[in-house]
Design a protein around this motif. Structure first.
Motif, short mmCIF file in Angstrom:
data_model
loop_
_atom_site.label_atom_id
_atom_site.label_comp_id
_atom_site.label_asym_id
_atom_site.label_seq_id
_atom_site.Cartn_x
_atom_site.Cartn_y
_atom_site.Cartn_z
N PRO A 112 98.38 28.76 53.67
CA PRO A 112 99.07 28.58 54.48
C PRO A 112 100.15 29.65 55.52
CG PRO A 112 100.31 28.14 53.03
CD PRO A 112 98.73 28.26 52.47
N GLU A 113 99.97 30.68 54.42
CA GLU A 113 100.43 32.02 56.09
C GLU A 113 100.28 33.39 55.58
OE1 GLU A 113 104.06 32.74 52.93
OE2 GLU A 113 105.50 30.72 53.84
N LEU A 114 98.88 32.29 56.19
CA LEU A 114 97.57 34.15 56.07
C LEU A 114 98.06 34.83 57.07
CD1 LEU A 114 95.57 35.03 55.01
CD2 LEU A 114 93.83 33.68 56.81
N LEU A 115 98.65 34.51 58.41
CA LEU A 115 99.05 35.10 59.95
C LEU A 115 100.41 36.22 59.41
CD1 LEU A 115 98.86 32.38 62.97
CD2 LEU A 115 97.04 34.63 61.94
N LEU A 116 100.87 35.15 58.77
CA LEU A 116 101.52 36.48 57.90
C LEU A 116 101.03 37.83 56.80
CD1 LEU A 116 104.88 37.22 58.20
CD2 LEU A 116 105.29 35.50 55.98
N ARG A 117 100.45 37.82 56.02
CA ARG A 117 99.93 38.09 55.36
C ARG A 117 99.21 39.50 55.93
NH1 ARG A 117 102.60 35.18 52.35
NH2 ARG A 117 102.14 34.47 50.95
N LEU A 118 98.61 38.56 57.55
CA LEU A 118 97.79 39.47 57.63
C LEU A 118 98.71 40.51 58.82
CD1 LEU A 118 95.00 37.56 58.97
CD2 LEU A 118 94.27 39.31 57.63
N GLU A 119 99.91 40.04 59.20
CA GLU A 119 100.60 40.41 59.48
C GLU A 119 101.03 41.68 58.96
OE1 GLU A 119 104.57 39.91 63.50
OE2 GLU A 119 103.16 37.98 62.17
N GLU A 120 101.74 41.45 58.26
CA GLU A 120 102.44 42.24 56.96
C GLU A 120 100.95 43.58 56.87
OE1 GLU A 120 102.80 39.94 53.38
OE2 GLU A 120 104.82 39.39 54.76
N GLN A 121 100.20 43.61 56.59
CA GLN A 121 98.88 44.04 56.14
C GLN A 121 98.70 45.02 57.73
OE1 GLN A 121 95.18 42.81 54.83
NE2 GLN A 121 96.19 41.18 53.83
N LEU A 122 98.75 44.94 59.04
CA LEU A 122 99.08 45.61 60.03
C LEU A 122 100.74 46.04 60.22
CD1 LEU A 122 97.55 42.56 62.60
CD2 LEU A 122 96.40 44.83 62.26
N THR A 123 101.64 45.95 59.75
CA THR A 123 102.31 47.00 60.07
C THR A 123 102.07 48.18 58.64
OG1 THR A 123 103.73 45.18 60.44
CG2 THR A 123 104.80 46.93 59.99
N ALA A 124 102.30 47.70 57.92
CA ALA A 124 102.07 48.78 56.42
C ALA A 124 100.45 49.58 57.17
CB ALA A 124 100.95 47.87 55.04
N LYS A 125 99.22 49.50 57.82
CA LYS A 125 98.41 50.16 58.50
C LYS A 125 99.21 50.79 59.70
CE LYS A 125 95.10 50.05 56.75
NZ LYS A 125 94.43 51.18 56.03
N LYS A 126 99.52 50.59 60.12
CA LYS A 126 100.30 51.04 61.38
C LYS A 126 101.80 52.41 60.47
CE LYS A 126 99.99 47.26 64.75
NZ LYS A 126 100.74 46.70 65.71
N GLY A 127 101.68 51.66 59.89
CA GLY A 127 102.80 52.41 59.06
C GLY A 127 102.04 53.97 58.86
N ALA A 128 101.40 53.74 57.50
CA ALA A 128 100.37 54.63 57.17
C ALA A 128 99.75 55.77 58.43
CB ALA A 128 98.77 54.17 56.33
N ILE A 129 99.40 55.15 59.56
CA ILE A 129 99.16 55.92 60.15
C ILE A 129 99.74 56.40 61.27
CG2 ILE A 129 96.99 55.48 62.51
CD1 ILE A 129 96.31 53.23 61.99
N GLY A 130 101.37 56.50 61.45
CA GLY A 130 101.84 57.07 61.70
C GLY A 130 102.40 58.39 61.11
N SER A 131 102.63 57.71 59.66
CA SER A 131 102.78 59.56 58.77
C SER A 131 102.23 60.51 58.43
CB SER A 131 102.66 58.75 57.29
OG SER A 131 103.61 57.41 57.25
N THR A 132 100.72 59.83 58.82
CA THR A 132 99.35 60.64 58.73
C THR A 132 99.05 61.68 59.74
OG1 THR A 132 97.69 59.21 57.67
CG2 THR A 132 96.61 60.99 58.52
N GLN A 133 99.24 60.82 60.88
CA GLN A 133 99.12 61.81 62.03
C GLN A 133 100.51 62.87 62.28
OE1 GLN A 133 100.12 58.37 65.34
NE2 GLN A 133 97.72 58.57 65.61
#
Length: 380
Positions: A115-136
Motif C-alpha cells: 500500500p506504500e509502494l509510491l512512498l518506496r518509489l519516492e525514497e528510491q528516487l531520492t536516493a538515486k538523485k543523491g548518488a548522482i549528485g555525489s558522483t557528479q
C-alpha cells in the motif's frame, strides 16, 4: 338593307328552316355525352393547375433511431487495469454525472500489493538523485585534479627545460675549456720536444728540460680534467633531456589515470541517470495506476446495463464493466434508401419522419398538412 327573301314575315321563315333542318336535329349528341365532356374538361383544367402547385416528390425508406454525434451514442465503460471488484457505487438505471465513481477495484498483482509502494518509489528516487549528485561532484573533483596535474606538468617541464638550457651552457663552456687545454697540451709537447732537442745538442740545461716535462704533465692533467668536465657536462645535458621526458611521462600517466577515473565516473552518472528516468517512469505509472482503481463515468448519462455482477469478480485490462447512455443526445434517424432514390437526397434537405406505432396521417407531396410526423433535415 334590302329584303330579297320570298317570305312575307319571320314566322314563315322559321317554319321553312324547321322543315329543312329536321334531319340535322336527329343527329345531335345525347345529354349524357355532353356531361362527360364537361367533366373531362374540368379534370384536365384541374390537372393542369396542379402541375403549377408546390408539389414535392416523395420516397419511402426504413431506418432506426440513433445519435448524430458518436459521443452521444450508448457506450461501454472499460477498465484500464486488471483488478477485483471491491464495491459497486451505482446500479442499473442510475443517473451519473461525469467523474462519478461507478465501481472500485482492488489490486490482484503481487507487484502492486504494497500500500506504500509510491512512498518506496519516492525514497528510491531520492536516493538515486543523491548518488548522482555525489558522483557528479566526484567528476568535478577529477576535472580539478586533471587541471592541477596539467598545470604542475607545465611547471615541471619548464623547470626541466631551464635545467637543460643551463647544462647546455655549461657544456659549451666546458667544451671551450677542453679545446683550450688541448691546445695548451700541444704547445707543451712542442716545448718539451724543443727543449729535448736543445738539451741533446747541449744548448740548454737539464733544469729547463725537466721544467718542460713538468709543464707537459701539468698540461696533460689539465687536459684530462677539462675532458672529464666536458664529458660530465654532456652527461648533464643528456640527464636534463631524460628528466624532461621522464617528467612528461610521469604527469601524462597521472593525467591519463585521472581522465580514466573521470570517464568511468561519467559512465556511472549516465547509467544512473538512465536508472533515474526508469524510476521516474515507474513512479508516474504507479501514480496513474493508483488513480485507476476507481472507474468513473466518462460523461453524464444513465447506467443501462452492468456487464459484471457481484463483488470479488476479477476483470482484465480493457474489459467492459457497464454501459452508459448519454442523457441529452442529439437525436438522429439512420435510413436506408433505394439506390434509385439517392439522387433525390442532398445535405440540408427537409424530410418527414414517421415512427412505428405512432398514429400518423401522411399526405404525400404535402408535408405541411401531415399529422403525427416529425420534421428532420439531411445531415449526412
Amino acid at each position: 338593307m334590302l329584303g330579297i327573301s320570298d317570305y312575307k314575315d319571320k314566322s314563315q321563315k322559321n317554319d321553312y328552316y324547321d322543315k329543312k333542318l329536321n334531319a340535322a336535329k336527329a343527329l345531335q349528341p345525347p345529354q349524357a355525352a355532353k356531361t362527360i365532356v364537361h367533366w373531362l374538361i374540368g379534370f384536365s383544367l384541374v390537372f393542369i393547375m396542379a402541375l403549377f402547385l408546390p408539389w414535392q416528390q416523395n420516397i419511402h425508406a426504413d431506418g432506426k433511431v440513433t445519435a448524430l454525434l458518436p459521443e452521444d451514442r450508448p457506450q461501454t465503460i472499460e477498465s484500464a487495469i486488471a483488478g477485483r471488484i471491491q464495491e459497486w457505487k451505482v446500479r442499473e438505471g442510475f443517473y451519473v454525472k461525469k467523474g462519478d465513481t461507478i465501481l472500485v477495484l482492488a489490486e490482484i498483482k503481487d507487484k502492486f500489493f504494497d500500500p506504500e509502494l509510491l512512498l518506496r518509489l519516492e525514497e528510491q528516487l531520492t536516493a538515486k538523485k543523491g548518488a548522482i549528485g555525489s558522483t557528479q561532484e566526484k567528476v568535478s573533483a577529477l576535472e580539478r585534479q586533471i587541471g592541477a596535474l596539467e598545470a604542475n606538468m607545465g611547471l615541471s617541464l619548464a623547470k626541466a627545460r631551464n635545467k637543460l638550457q643551463q647544462s647546455q651552457f655549461e657544456l659549451v663552456s666546458d667544451s671551450t675549456y677542453y679545446e683550450a687545454e688541448k691546445a695548451n697540451f700541444k704547445i707543451a709537447e712542442r716545448q718539451l720536444q724543443g727543449q729535448q732537442n736543445l738539451f741533446e745538442k747541449g744548448l740548454t740545461p737539464l733544469v729547463k728540460l725537466e721544467s718542460a716535462k713538468v709543464k707537459i704533465q701539468e698540461a696533460n692533467a689539465k687536459l684530462t680534467s677539462a675532458e672529464n668536465k666536458f664529458l660530465a657536462s654532456q652527461n648533464k645535458v643528456l640527464n636534463a633531456m631524460l628528466e624532461i621526458n621522464s617528467t612528461k611521462a610521469e604527469y601524462l600517466e597521472k593525467v591519463s589515470k585521472a581522465q580514466s577515473d573521470k570517464s568511468g565516473t561519467q559512465a556511472y552518472v549516465s547509467d544512473a541517470v538512465g536508472s533515474l528516468a526508469k524510476l521516474k517512469n515507474e513512479y508516474v505509472n504507479m501514480e496513474i495506476r493508483s488513480q485507476q482503481y476507481a472507474i468513473v463515468a466518462p460523461q453524464e448519462g444513465y447506467i443501462v446495463k452492468a456487464m459484471k455482477a457481484g463483488l470479488g469478480e476479477t476483470i482484465k485490462e480493457g474489459e467492459a464493466v457497464a454501459t452508459i447512455m448519454p442523457s441529452n443526445p442529439a437525436m438522429a434517424v439512420e435510413l436506408y434508401v433505394k439506390a434509385m432514390d439517392v439522387p433525390l437526397l442532398s445535405l440540408g434537405r427537409n424530410v418527414r419522419i414517421q415512427f412505428d406505432g405512432w398514429p400518423a396521417l401522411q399526405f404525400s407531396g404535402w408535408p405541411s398538412v401531415s399529422v403525427g410526423t416529425f420534421g428532420g433535415r439531411v445531415e449526412v
